[in-house]
Design a protein around this motif. Structure first.
Motif, PDB file in Angstrom:
ATOM      1  N   ASN A  66       5.002 -63.516  50.655  1.00 62.86           N
ATOM      2  CA  ASN A  66       3.635 -62.588  50.298  1.00 62.86           C
ATOM      3  C   ASN A  66       2.866 -63.004  51.222  1.00 62.86           C
ATOM      4  O   ASN A  66       2.979 -64.189  52.270  1.00 62.86           O
ATOM      5  CB  ASN A  66       3.553 -62.659  48.751  1.00 62.86           C
ATOM      6  CG  ASN A  66       3.536 -64.175  48.702  1.00 62.86           C
ATOM      7  OD1 ASN A  66       1.946 -64.611  49.173  1.00 62.86           O
ATOM      8  ND2 ASN A  66       4.200 -64.498  47.906  1.00 62.86           N
ATOM      9  N   THR A  67       1.651 -62.052  51.286  1.00 65.07           N
ATOM     10  CA  THR A  67       0.473 -62.748  52.484  1.00 65.07           C
ATOM     11  C   THR A  67      -0.480 -63.390  51.578  1.00 65.07           C
ATOM     12  O   THR A  67      -1.460 -63.043  52.125  1.00 65.07           O
ATOM     13  CB  THR A  67       0.506 -60.730  53.294  1.00 65.07           C
ATOM     14  OG1 THR A  67      -0.564 -60.295  51.788  1.00 65.07           O
ATOM     15  CG2 THR A  67       1.175 -60.490  53.659  1.00 65.07           C
ATOM     16  N   ALA A  68      -0.050 -63.818  50.597  1.00 68.14           N
ATOM     17  CA  ALA A  68      -1.250 -64.841  49.713  1.00 68.14           C
ATOM     18  C   ALA A  68      -1.667 -65.977  50.589  1.00 68.14           C
ATOM     19  O   ALA A  68      -0.647 -66.585  50.742  1.00 68.14           O
ATOM     20  CB  ALA A  68      -0.766 -64.506  48.076  1.00 68.14           C
ATOM     21  N   VAL A  69      -2.768 -66.285  50.761  1.00 69.68           N
ATOM     22  CA  VAL A  69      -3.451 -67.266  51.348  1.00 69.68           C
ATOM     23  C   VAL A  69      -4.454 -67.983  50.023  1.00 69.68           C
ATOM     24  O   VAL A  69      -5.408 -67.217  50.063  1.00 69.68           O
ATOM     25  CB  VAL A  69      -4.136 -67.084  51.996  1.00 69.68           C
ATOM     26  CG1 VAL A  69      -4.959 -67.814  52.655  1.00 69.68           C
ATOM     27  CG2 VAL A  69      -3.425 -66.322  53.764  1.00 69.68           C
TER      28      VAL A  69
END
Length: 534
Positions: free
Chosen positions: A107-110
């Protein structure tokens, strides 16, 4: 169930994030705020389909965020080579045991977030790179979606071909019936979730038997005649038979009835109520997420009250609800603490509203809370006469009406000032509040609401005690008794304060419409200046 929604590049949403409540979520916003789009995006990511059809069947250039497309074209015009716009919808899910099959960090979570989740991505198909390169020579706002593809995967990076059973969703759109038969794709899903596998198999077998009996019954005579026509190429006998393919499965031809009336002929309010009840039945643990669009549509006040009672009764900790609405009544009844205020690419969430304030507005479901929440700027006054006079004062100070300046003047109608200010603070609303001093020093009246005030965004304006207890004597002090008698047409025999107090609204209208000048009480003028600059 859903802990975070991330939408990139889909319709109105350039880059959008929402952290839903675990149980009830009420979505409100002005027209084109993105309520329906948000629900549509969630349904897309959960089902991998839209309205029962595949994404690529429905894909069109208008799905892509116009701002991203505009930026892309501008960079191409500047000689740069930006990537073609894409769409990404991610649903981050609660870390439940039953969802571990979907768990991963794709996913794109940071920073990196390893959790259960699903995503749907629409992007250029490399197999058509030559065609894409040719289109890029003269690009335009209508993206070549024919050369795009779609992937639907879990955060574990596994391809999804059908909705995981643990992510069942029910969508109820009371605004319209989506099919000519009156039974839309979403209702068929809901009904299907209420049937056991053995029941489905039994119905399917029975339906197949009925179709076969038609061949041996009503069609037999016709087939006997057809056999003598010699129409086929090699004189094989031709006959009519019932279609046994999936196109004519029982799900597509059996329709529910309500009180012996086909579902499609029931009132739309009745249809919405049935869908909501089926989706939220406590024993239907299969439906984890319920999305209801504008439940107030097509319902009388009494029917809406009954429906909301049913929603509250059936709501459980096992289901997550998303309800979009334009109704203050729905918002007040289901609870302000569940509010998400949408404004295109931004969402505001009430997180610090006192439970007592929530209950306060729930007991006053008729108060126009939604108007207060949606207004750009607010002036709160005590009653209609204050509202009328303030609009005249605002126009005299700024040369335009409050509404033209995006200022909504709202009467509190006896509501507790502290509750109103708390709500305004919770949604970060610029507000000027005007009230009578009632013979109490303004400094003392500020104390109970001091924590909700902010000299830049929220302020309380009260007339001096020496100028009068209420609006009427404040106006007399500011303008002089003779001038106001002239404006109102009141003879010297009548007591001016008594007349103005008795005829509050009528007097306010005469003052507001008078061509004669009006000197505003200082606290009103200060409120008009404050809210314009807030």
């Amino acid at each position: 169930m859903i802990t975070r929604i991330h939408i990139h590049g889909y319709r109105i949403y350039k880059d959008f994030n929402l952290l839903p409540n675990p149980k009830m979520n009420i979505l409100v916003g002005g027209n084109d705020a993105g309520k329906s789009t948000l629900m549509e995006a969630v349904s897309l990511a959960l089902n991998g389909r839209i309205g029962g059809r595949s994404v690529l069947e429905e894909l069109n250039p208008h799905w892509f965020n116009t701002e991203l497309v505009k930026d892309f074209l501008a960079e191409r015009a500047d000689g740069k080579k930006p990537a073609l716009p894409e769409i990404l919808i991610e649903l981050y899910l609660r870390d439940d045991d039953e969802l571990q099959v979907l768990c991963g960090a794709v996913n794109t979570a940071v920073p990196t977030n390893a959790c259960p989740g699903v995503f749907l991505r629409i992007y250029p198909n490399e197999e058509y790179q030559d065609m894409l390169d040719d289109w890029l020579k003269t690009p335009n706002a209508l993206l070549p979606v024919e050369y795009y593809t779609c992937e639907w995967r879990s955060f574990a990076d596994r391809e999804l071909t059908k909705r995981p059973r643990v992510l069942s969703v029910a969508t109820i759109d009371s605004r319209t019936v989506k099919s000519s038969a009156g039974v839309d794709y979403h209702l068929r899903q809901i009904l299907s979730d209420h049937l056991e596998s053995t029941e489905k198999a039994e119905i399917s077998l029975g339906f197949r038997t009925v179709k076969a009996s038609m061949t041996d019954g009503a069609l037999a005579t016709v087939n006997t005649r057809f056999s003598t026509l010699g129409a086929s190429l090699l004189a094989e006998p031709m006959a009519l038979a019932m279609d046994q393919t999936s196109r004519t499965s029982w799900e597509n031809v059996i329709t529910p009835h309500v009180d012996n009336v086909p579902f499609s002929m029931a009132g739309q309010g009745q249809q919405a109520a049935i869908k909501i009840s089926l989706a939220m039945k406590r024993h239907s643990a299969k439906v984890k997420i319920v999305m209801i669009e504008e439940p107030e549509n097509h319902l009388s006040h009494t029917s809406l009250t009954t429906l909301l009672d049913r929603v509250e009764k059936l709501a459980s900790d096992d289901q997550q609800l998303f309800v979009s609405t334009h109704s203050t009544y729905v918002l007040n009844r289901l609870g302000l603490n569940a509010l998400h205020l949408l404004n295109r690419n931004h969402a505001s969430k009430i997180t610090a509203l006192d439970p007592g304030t929530v209950r306060y507005f729930q007991r006053l479901p008729g108060y126009d809370t939604l108007r207060l929440v949606l207004a750009k700027k607010v002036v709160l006054v005590e009653g209609p006469s204050d509202e009328i006079i303030f609009e005249r004062v605002f126009h005299d100070v700024h040369g335009l009406t409050p509404m033209a300046a995006s200022v909504d003047v709202i009467s509190m109608r006896g509501l507790a000032l502290a509750r109103c200010l708390e709500l305004c603070a919770a949604v970060d609303k610029p507000v000027a509040v005007m009230r009578d001093n009632d013979g109490i020093e303004p400094a003392d009246l500020r104390v109970p609401v001091e924590k909700w005030l902010d000299s830049k965004k929220r302020e309380l304006f009260i007339g001096e005690v020496s100028d009068g207890r209420t609006l009427e004597p404040q106006l007399i002090t500011a303008n002089g008794e003779g001038h106001l008698r002239d404006v109102l047409g009141i003879t010297p025999k009548a007591d001016l304060v008594t007349w103005m107090t008795r005829e509050k609204t009528e007097g306010a209208l005469l003052i507001a419409e008078s061509p004669k000048g009006l000197t505003a009480p200082s606290y009103m003028k200060e409120a008009a200046e404050f809210i314009q600059n807030a």
